[in-house]
Scaffold this motif. Sequence first.
Motif, PDB file in Angstrom:
ATOM      1  N   ARG A  47       0.857  -1.197  -0.067  1.00  0.00           N
ATOM      2  CA  ARG A  47      -0.022   0.014  -0.075  1.00  0.00           C
ATOM      3  C   ARG A  47       1.099   1.272  -0.003  1.00  0.00           C
ATOM      4  NH1 ARG A  47      -2.285   3.730   3.382  1.00  0.00           N
ATOM      5  NH2 ARG A  47      -4.456   4.477   3.172  1.00  0.00           N
ATOM      6  N   ARG A  85       2.129   5.119   0.314  1.00  0.00           N
ATOM      7  CA  ARG A  85       1.748   6.288   1.088  1.00  0.00           C
ATOM      8  C   ARG A  85       1.334   7.316  -0.096  1.00  0.00           C
ATOM      9  NH1 ARG A  85       4.706   6.427   6.249  1.00  0.00           N
ATOM     10  NH2 ARG A  85       6.141   4.345   6.012  1.00  0.00           N
ATOM     11  N   THR A 106       5.183  11.462   0.928  1.00  0.00           N
ATOM     12  CA  THR A 106       6.074  11.282   2.148  1.00  0.00           C
ATOM     13  C   THR A 106       7.309  12.393   1.528  1.00  0.00           C
ATOM     14  OG1 THR A 106       7.783   9.655   3.156  1.00  0.00           O
ATOM     15  CG2 THR A 106       7.613   9.697   0.857  1.00  0.00           C
ATOM     16  N   LYS A 155      10.296   0.723   2.235  1.00  0.00           N
ATOM     17  CA  LYS A 155       9.554   1.184   3.550  1.00  0.00           C
ATOM     18  C   LYS A 155       9.477   2.711   3.756  1.00  0.00           C
ATOM     19  CE  LYS A 155      13.840   1.299   6.286  1.00  0.00           C
ATOM     20  NZ  LYS A 155      14.516   0.655   7.458  1.00  0.00           N
ATOM     21  N   TYR A 215       3.698   0.911   2.739  1.00  0.00           N
ATOM     22  CA  TYR A 215       3.532  -0.168   3.869  1.00  0.00           C
ATOM     23  C   TYR A 215       3.477  -1.555   3.148  1.00  0.00           C
ATOM     24  CZ  TYR A 215       1.881   4.196   6.063  1.00  0.00           C
ATOM     25  OH  TYR A 215       1.750   5.296   6.583  1.00  0.00           O
ATOM     26  N   SER A 246       2.499  -5.700   3.716  1.00  0.00           N
ATOM     27  CA  SER A 246       2.167  -6.874   4.434  1.00  0.00           C
ATOM     28  C   SER A 246       2.507  -8.087   4.064  1.00  0.00           C
ATOM     29  CB  SER A 246       0.448  -6.768   4.478  1.00  0.00           C
ATOM     30  OG  SER A 246      -0.151  -7.854   5.319  1.00  0.00           O
ATOM     31  N   LYS A 295       8.849  -9.391   4.942  1.00  0.00           N
ATOM     32  CA  LYS A 295       8.569  -8.225   5.434  1.00  0.00           C
ATOM     33  C   LYS A 295       9.933  -7.412   5.784  1.00  0.00           C
ATOM     34  CE  LYS A 295       5.776  -5.111   8.305  1.00  0.00           C
ATOM     35  NZ  LYS A 295       4.676  -5.149   9.249  1.00  0.00           N
ATOM     36  N   GLU A 343      11.062  -4.297   3.071  1.00  0.00           N
ATOM     37  CA  GLU A 343      11.104  -2.987   3.590  1.00  0.00           C
ATOM     38  C   GLU A 343      12.513  -2.389   3.233  1.00  0.00           C
ATOM     39  OE1 GLU A 343       8.363  -2.964   7.456  1.00  0.00           O
ATOM     40  OE2 GLU A 343      10.561  -3.498   7.768  1.00  0.00           O
TER      41      GLU A 343
END
Length: 204
Positions: free
Chosen positions: A8, A10, A13, A24, A28, A30, A36, A40
């Motif tokens: 997802r 942002r 930023t 990261k 986001y 999951s 993960k 990231e």
Amino acid sequence: MGDQVYIRLRNKTKIPKEKKILLKDIAYISASETWKKQLENAFIYQVKKEDKNIVVFDIFSIIELLSQQHPNLEFQSIGPNQTIAYIAIPNKHPHFSLVAFIWLLLFIGSGMAIMNFHYDVSMQEVQQKLHYMITGHQDKYPLWLQIPYSVGLGLGMILFFNHVFQKRINEEPSPLEVEIHNYQQNLDQYVTIHENELRKKDDD
């Protein structure tokens, strides 16, 4: 079929100048704990000197890049299709004379605007008539009306902007903050559309 990974982006930023952008920083993730942590820190983009102050990332290009790095994973997009990275410019403390000049300019300008408004609506005559209707006497300067009105005008501005200097009165946003938020949303939408148009021209 590989492991599922949900991404997802942002909405926007802030990125320091000449920074390596990792996943990261702009999204986001999951996924399982092992993947993960690895994803990231996946490298996405290196901010360059020639980049101005905005870089737009598209979810399809990000998924394509991640798929090349991890062909055994299946990536699913959730949420926005683009994210805007604003390249942060180091804050410089303005000179005192510049701050004083801007403050004086705004003070005089706002004072002139208030006085011109009161002159246009004949506020003094209105207050004189109110004084005559209440007391039955003529008075050119009904101070008992004018002084509370002036104090109430200042208090009304404080309540309207919901701030006393840098302290917020309550959690409710002021009308000015709502307008700034709407303007920022329109600006972000324009940036993403404009960036996509430039990308199509470059592809052609």
